[in-house]
Design an enzyme around this catalytic site. Structure first.
Site, PDB file in Angstrom:
ATOM      1  CG  HIS A 217       6.646   8.519  -1.849  1.00 37.86           C
ATOM      2  ND1 HIS A 217       7.554   7.684  -2.420  1.00 37.86           N
ATOM      3  CD2 HIS A 217       5.512   8.376  -2.526  1.00 37.86           C
ATOM      4  CE1 HIS A 217       6.980   7.062  -3.415  1.00 37.86           C
ATOM      5  NE2 HIS A 217       5.745   7.461  -3.509  1.00 37.86           N
ATOM      6  CG  HIS A 401      -0.821   4.747   8.356  1.00 35.64           C
ATOM      7  ND1 HIS A 401      -0.893   3.609   7.597  1.00 35.64           N
ATOM      8  CD2 HIS A 401      -1.319   4.424   9.583  1.00 35.64           C
ATOM      9  CE1 HIS A 401      -1.408   2.632   8.340  1.00 35.64           C
ATOM     10  NE2 HIS A 401      -1.679   3.109   9.539  1.00 35.64           N
ATOM     11  CB  ILE A 403      -4.689  10.130   3.464  1.00 39.75           C
ATOM     12  CG1 ILE A 403      -4.206  11.498   3.910  1.00 39.75           C
ATOM     13  CG2 ILE A 403      -5.566  10.244   2.234  1.00 39.75           C
ATOM     14  CD1 ILE A 403      -3.396  12.246   2.841  1.00 39.75           C
TER      15      ILE A 403
HETATM   16  N1  LIG Z   1       5.859  -5.654   4.600  1.00 43.26           N
HETATM   17  C1  LIG Z   1       4.999  -5.212   5.507  1.00 43.26           C
HETATM   18  N2  LIG Z   1       4.305  -6.075   6.261  1.00 43.26           N
HETATM   19  C2  LIG Z   1       3.425  -5.648   7.180  1.00 43.26           C
HETATM   20  N3  LIG Z   1       3.148  -4.344   7.381  1.00 43.26           N
HETATM   21  C3  LIG Z   1       3.803  -3.449   6.638  1.00 43.26           C
HETATM   22  C4  LIG Z   1       4.753  -3.815   5.679  1.00 43.26           C
HETATM   23  N4  LIG Z   1       5.233  -2.685   5.102  1.00 43.26           N
HETATM   24  C5  LIG Z   1       4.604  -1.658   5.693  1.00 43.26           C
HETATM   25  N5  LIG Z   1       3.742  -2.120   6.608  1.00 43.26           N
HETATM   26  C6  LIG Z   1       2.843  -1.349   7.460  1.00 43.26           C
HETATM   27  O1  LIG Z   1       2.188  -0.387   6.669  1.00 43.26           O
HETATM   28  C7  LIG Z   1       2.272   0.866   7.310  1.00 43.26           C
HETATM   29  C8  LIG Z   1       2.244   1.977   6.282  1.00 43.26           C
HETATM   30  O2  LIG Z   1       0.998   1.974   5.689  1.00 43.26           O
HETATM   31  P1  LIG Z   1       0.621   3.062   4.584  1.00 43.26           P
HETATM   32  O3  LIG Z   1       1.210   4.383   4.971  1.00 43.26           O
HETATM   33  O4  LIG Z   1      -0.828   3.026   4.411  1.00 43.26           O
HETATM   34  O5  LIG Z   1       1.282   2.467   3.322  1.00 43.26           O
HETATM   35  P2  LIG Z   1       2.417   3.016   2.355  1.00 43.26           P
HETATM   36  O6  LIG Z   1       3.712   2.877   3.114  1.00 43.26           O
HETATM   37  O7  LIG Z   1       2.289   2.113   1.203  1.00 43.26           O
HETATM   38  O8  LIG Z   1       2.086   4.452   2.064  1.00 43.26           O
HETATM   39  C9  LIG Z   1       3.538   0.814   8.113  1.00 43.26           C
HETATM   40  O9  LIG Z   1       3.480   1.695   9.201  1.00 43.26           O
HETATM   41  C10 LIG Z   1       3.611  -0.638   8.544  1.00 43.26           C
HETATM   42  O10 LIG Z   1       2.907  -0.862   9.731  1.00 43.26           O
HETATM   43  O1  LIG Z   2       3.214   6.960  -4.400  1.00 43.90           O
HETATM   44  C1  LIG Z   2       3.552   5.802  -4.230  1.00 43.90           C
HETATM   45  C2  LIG Z   2       3.404   5.161  -2.929  1.00 43.90           C
HETATM   46  O2  LIG Z   2       3.522   3.779  -2.846  1.00 43.90           O
HETATM   47  P1  LIG Z   2       3.123   3.022  -1.493  1.00 43.90           P
HETATM   48  O3  LIG Z   2       4.038   1.868  -1.353  1.00 43.90           O
HETATM   49  O4  LIG Z   2       1.709   2.617  -1.573  1.00 43.90           O
HETATM   50  O5  LIG Z   2       3.303   4.020  -0.373  1.00 43.90           O
HETATM   51  C3  LIG Z   2       4.121   4.978  -5.309  1.00 43.90           C
HETATM   52  O6  LIG Z   2       3.059   4.410  -5.962  1.00 43.90           O
HETATM   53  C4  LIG Z   2       4.983   5.723  -6.273  1.00 43.90           C
HETATM   54  O7  LIG Z   2       5.404   4.845  -7.243  1.00 43.90           O
END
Ligand SMILES: Nc1ncnc2c1ncn2[C@@H]1O[C@H](COP(=O)(O)OP(=O)(O)O)[C@@H](O)[C@H]1O
Ligand SMILES: O=C(COP(=O)(O)O)[C@@H](O)CO
Length: 582
Positions: A217, A401, A403
């Site tokens: 990623h 985040h 997006i």
């Molecule tokens: N286990 C968790 N519990 C609470 N908040 C979390 C956890 N893991 C990640 N986060 C929050 O989610 C945010 C990231 O969100 P986002 O970028 O939308 O999701 P992703 O990491 O799935 O792409 C992090 O900055 C953090 O604040």
């Molecule tokens: O692209 C992916 C991101 O996952 P998040 O945890 O929502 O960031 C993942 O689905 C690849 O398997």
């Protein structure tokens, strides 16, 4: 650089539309993603995979006979929502139960887990499996924390071939778990990917250097080294994986292994073959018999220049599953008998039910108008800060985040407006907004914002005029819900570090008799300070954890967005005519 796109926020949806148009023989569009064009044979276990977009051929390109029965397709680098996963599973299942298989990322674990609960509650037997093959993402003793990368293919292929052989769900799960336990990957990269619409890559590697131990990623590597020759790269990849043999493999000599040399997006096939030439020699020297090696792009990260090696340590029962025929858009092996049963494409409307709007009291409808104004303010503030949130998330996360928050807050606002037009009270309006946010945003924050809005909605209900106490109880329940689902505590460097101080300050101010708007103001100030203070924390969870040092000095993206949101809601509360008091 992603050069050809229209609206960056529509990139994943438009790519999926084009993919289905190009592969009608094998796949059909279903709500939430794609399923095989041919219906699953009655009684067969359905293997449903999925994840974020930006990784093609994972995950939609791996759907077809001998491989997955369906794929839930999320937004760019964000897991699909629980609703999407459940919809794809329902379209693909044929009475034999469902295995949901995905890479081990926080968003995927939350959404696929919730989907499994929903499917089970509806009488569809369901199991989940998070693939954990990337040796660089956690120590061997903590393999359950490892990310899923190109080893996804080995596990999906094993599960699907077992399902195709008519094995029951429990056996399919056992074999898929065995495959996961015997699959290891390791990668290197020379440059990071650039998300559609972004003007800079998620990470850069200085000229003449390469990153070691990267993710898929745009997570930067864990260390840097001089760019090696192809043979030296092969040596590094092979020696790392031979240095961490799975349980049950005491020595490589005499073992048989499936091999995947995976290009991450912009390494040419000829380069891969030059590297594979030496990989094959080194494995032979170590006494490993390679079985059906794959050299090509199996899991990518947009245009990232990188390579990973996967070794799948076979057993007598795993080998026939690895070598079984398959016919998916991006993966063909052997000859698959032509499928006989075809399934009609399902329109979104076939599975989408309009959520109910129960009767609400006038005071609750008045509160619903304030809630709608708050959701509009949230959408506006997130739109204004989306790029900044993406930049913060890119420091140690995956840069998506902004997006995700944008998609979620827009969808929540639209759903809330529709609910209000249908006469919803505050509770129902927030429930509709919660589902829309989680469904449209996917990802970790999508699931957690769904929890927050749902908890608030439940506390406010549709009958009473909500007072400051009810709001504070709702915020406390939201904080509890987020911690229960995400398993983060304060200090882990997540949104919890802003949410808990916010909830505590609100409850204290309300307890001292402050009216809601004033109490919310105090609490929003506390959330802002707490979000800023996360810059000094080291992440202990999720994608940022392996890059802990890099994230020092930068606040957590989810904590920052939470602080922005509660400040924006304060504006909406202050502007609302009849303020609830304690
Ligand atoms: N286990 C968790 N519990 C609470 N908040 C979390 C956890 N893991 C990640 N986060 C929050 O989610 C945010 C990231 O969100 P986002 O970028 O939308 O999701 P992703 O990491 O799935 O792409 C992090 O900055 C953090 O604040
Ligand atoms: O692209 C992916 C991101 O996952 P998040 O945890 O929502 O960031 C993942 O689905 C690849 O398997």
């Amino acid at each position: 650089m992603t050069r050809l796109f229209n609206n960056p926020a529509a990139f994943a949806d438009e790519a999926l539309e084009g993919f289905v148009a190009a592969h009608r023989r094998l796949v059909r569009r279903v709500p939430g993603g794609v399923a095989r064009a041919a219906a699953t044979a009655p009684g067969q276990v359905a293997v449903v995979v999925g994840g974020g977009s930006g990784h093609y051929p994972a995950f939609s390109g791996l759907v077809g006979p001998g491989l997955a029965h369906g794929a839930a397709v999320g937004n760019v680098f964000a897991s699909p929502s629980a609703q999407q996963v459940a919809q794809v599973a329902k379209a693909a299942q044929a009475g034999g139960g469902v295995l949901l298989a995905f890479g081990n990322y926080a968003g995927d674990v939350l959404h696929f887990g919730q989907a499994a609960e929903r499917l089970t509650a509806e009488g569809i037997p369901c199991a989940t499996l998070a693939v954990t093959d990337d040796v660089s993402s956690a120590a061997a003793g903590e393999s359950e924390k490892r990310r899923g990368v190109a080893g996804d293919l080995a596990v999906f292929k094993t599960a699907a071939a077992a399902a195709e052989a008519g094995l029951p769900l429990a056996e399919v799960v056992r074999l898929a778990e065995l495959a996961n336990a015997r699959t290891r990957s390791f990668g290197i990269a020379f440059s990071g990917c650039t998300l559609p619409g972004a003007d800079a890559p998620l990470f850069t590697v200085p000229d003449g250097r390469m990153a070691v131990g990267l993710g898929i990623h745009g997570e930067p590597g864990l260390a840097e080294r001089p760019v090696p020759s192809a043979d030296e790269a092969a040596e590094l990849l092979v020696s790392t994986l031979l240095g961490e043999l799975p349980e049950g493999v005491d020595s490589p000599r005499g073992q048989r292994a499936g091999v995947i040399l995976n290009g991450l997006g912009s390494v040419k096939y000829e380069e891969l073959f030059v590297v594979y030439r030496q990989v094959a020699r080194l494995l032979a020297e170590a006494g490993v018999e390679t079985v059906d090696p794959e050299v090509g792009e199996l899991v990518t990260s947009f245009d990232m220049a990188g390579v990973s090696l996967t070794l799948f340590w076979l057993t007598d029962e795993l080998e026939p599953l690895w070598t079984a025929p398959a016919d998916a858009p991006a993966y063909r092996k052997g000859t698959v008998a032509p499928a006989v049963t075809t399934a009609e494409p399902l329109a979104d409307a076939d599975l989408a039910e309009e959520p109910a709007v129960p009767e609400a009291s006038e005071p609750s409808r008045a509160a619903a108008r304030t809630a709608l104004a708050a959701l509009e303010a949230i959408e506006t503030t997130i739109r204004a800060h989306a790029e900044e949130l993406g930049r913060i998330d890119a420091v140690a996360g995956d840069g998506d985040h902004g997006i995700g928050m944008r998609r979620g807050s827009e969808a929540a606002h639209v759903a809330a407006r529709q609910a209000l037009e249908r006469g919803a009270g505050a509770g129902t309006l927030l429930h509709h907004a919660a589902d829309a946010w989680a469904d449209r945003a996917g990802g970790t924050s999508g699931a957690l914002w769904g929890v927050i809005l749902r908890a608030l909605g439940t506390a406010l209900g549709d009958t009473e005029r909500p007072d400051a106490h009810a709001v504070s109880v709702g915020v406390d329940a939201a904080a509890d819900g987020v911690m229960r689902l995400g398993k983060a505590e304060t200090g882990d460097k997540t949104m919890v570090d802003a949410l808990v101080p916010f909830a505590d300050a609100l409850s204290e101010a309300v307890g001292q008799g402050a009216p809601l708007t004033a109490a919310w103001d105090t609490a929003a100030t506390a959330a802002d300070a707490a979000a800023k203070a996360t810059a000094e924390l080291l992440p202990r969870l999720g994608r940022a954890r392996p890059h802990a040092e890099k994230s020092l000095g930068t606040p957590d993206a989810g904590a920052v967005s939470l602080a922005l949101i509660v400040r924006a809601v304060h504006g909406a509360l202050a502007a609302c005519p009849a303020e609830p008091t304690a």
